[in-house]
Each structure stands twice: as structure tokens, then as C-alpha cells.
Design a protein around this motif. Structure first.
Motif, short mmCIF file in Angstrom:
data_model
loop_
_atom_site.label_atom_id
_atom_site.label_comp_id
_atom_site.label_asym_id
_atom_site.label_seq_id
_atom_site.Cartn_x
_atom_site.Cartn_y
_atom_site.Cartn_z
N ASN A 43 0.79 -1.23 0.00
CA ASN A 43 0.00 0.00 0.00
C ASN A 43 0.83 1.28 0.00
O ASN A 43 0.27 2.37 -0.12
N ASN A 44 2.13 1.16 0.15
CA ASN A 44 3.02 2.33 0.14
C ASN A 44 4.20 2.10 -0.78
O ASN A 44 5.35 2.34 -0.42
N LYS A 45 3.92 1.64 -1.98
CA LYS A 45 4.99 1.27 -2.92
C LYS A 45 6.00 2.38 -3.15
O LYS A 45 7.20 2.14 -3.13
N GLU A 46 5.52 3.59 -3.38
CA GLU A 46 6.43 4.68 -3.70
C GLU A 46 7.21 5.18 -2.49
O GLU A 46 8.34 5.64 -2.61
N THR A 47 6.59 5.14 -1.32
CA THR A 47 7.20 5.74 -0.13
C THR A 47 7.73 4.72 0.86
O THR A 47 8.24 5.11 1.91
N CYS A 48 7.63 3.45 0.56
CA CYS A 48 8.08 2.41 1.49
C CYS A 48 9.61 2.42 1.61
O CYS A 48 10.32 2.27 0.61
N PRO A 49 10.11 2.62 2.82
CA PRO A 49 11.57 2.64 2.98
C PRO A 49 12.20 1.27 2.74
O PRO A 49 11.56 0.24 2.94
N GLN A 50 13.44 1.29 2.34
CA GLN A 50 14.16 0.04 2.07
C GLN A 50 14.26 -0.83 3.32
O GLN A 50 14.26 -2.05 3.22
N CYS A 51 14.31 -0.23 4.49
CA CYS A 51 14.43 -1.02 5.72
C CYS A 51 13.21 -1.92 5.93
O CYS A 51 13.35 -3.03 6.43
N ILE A 52 12.03 -1.47 5.52
CA ILE A 52 10.83 -2.30 5.63
C ILE A 52 10.95 -3.50 4.70
O ILE A 52 10.62 -4.63 5.08
N LYS A 53 11.46 -3.27 3.51
CA LYS A 53 11.65 -4.37 2.56
C LYS A 53 12.66 -5.37 3.11
O LYS A 53 12.49 -6.59 2.96
N SER A 54 13.68 -4.88 3.79
CA SER A 54 14.68 -5.77 4.41
C SER A 54 14.08 -6.54 5.57
O SER A 54 14.39 -7.73 5.76
N ILE A 55 13.22 -5.89 6.34
CA ILE A 55 12.58 -6.57 7.46
C ILE A 55 11.69 -7.70 6.96
O ILE A 55 11.63 -8.76 7.58
#
Length: 89
Positions: free
Chosen positions: A30-42
Motif C-alpha cells: 500500500n506504500n509502494k512509492e514511499t516504502c523505505p528500504q528497511c521495511i523491505k529488508s525486514i
């Protein structure tokens, strides 16, 4: 001989890890453009951690997994507050 109490607790924590992982994935989608890389790493780390939970053999392993899941859940439950602080500055 396997400890069935540890095994049962590990299964419950495994399912909890996947519920938390679903929250992260929902946030990421739901936050593709603003999702920080750290969330993707988590998301990647939590997915690997869930697999390790099922292999817990001692009560200490279970307690460590519980603490880690509390931290992961607190992060995602408070992410909107953290990101709103960033916008206020």
C-alpha cells in the motif's frame, strides 16, 4: 525425545510471525512509492526468522523468539507514527 510443549509453542510463534509478516507486506504493497528500504529488508529477515522459529528446541529459544516478534510487531504497529514524525519536520 522431542519436547512437545516446545514444539507446540514454536508452532504458535511461527503462525504469529506470519501474521506480523502479513502486516509488513500489506504496508509495503500500500506504500509502494514511499516504502523505505528497511521495511523491505525486514520482510526478508522476518520471513527467514519464521522458518527458524519452527526449529526451536529449548525454552530459551522460545523466549528469544517471543522477544524478537514483539520488536518486529512494535515496529510495524507504530510505523505510521514514525513516518508522520518525519513529515512534521
Amino acid at each position: 525425545m522431542p519436547n512437545y510443549l516446545i514444539t507446540a509453542q514454536a508452532e504458535v510463534l511461527y503462525e504469529k510471525a506470519h501474521r506480523i509478516l502479513a502486516k509488513y507486506m500489506w504496508f509495503e504493497i500500500n506504500n509502494k512509492e514511499t516504502c523505505p528500504q528497511c521495511i523491505k529488508s525486514i520482510v526478508i529477515d522476518l520471513s527467514a526468522f519464521a522458518k527458524k522459529i519452527i526449529l526451536c528446541e529449548t525454552t530459551q529459544d522460545i523466549e528469544n523468539a517471543k522477544l524478537n516478534l514483539i520488536i518486529y510487531e512494535n515496529i510495524i504497529d507504530n510505523i505510521s507514527m514514525l513516518s508522520s514524525d518525519k513529515k512534521d519536520k
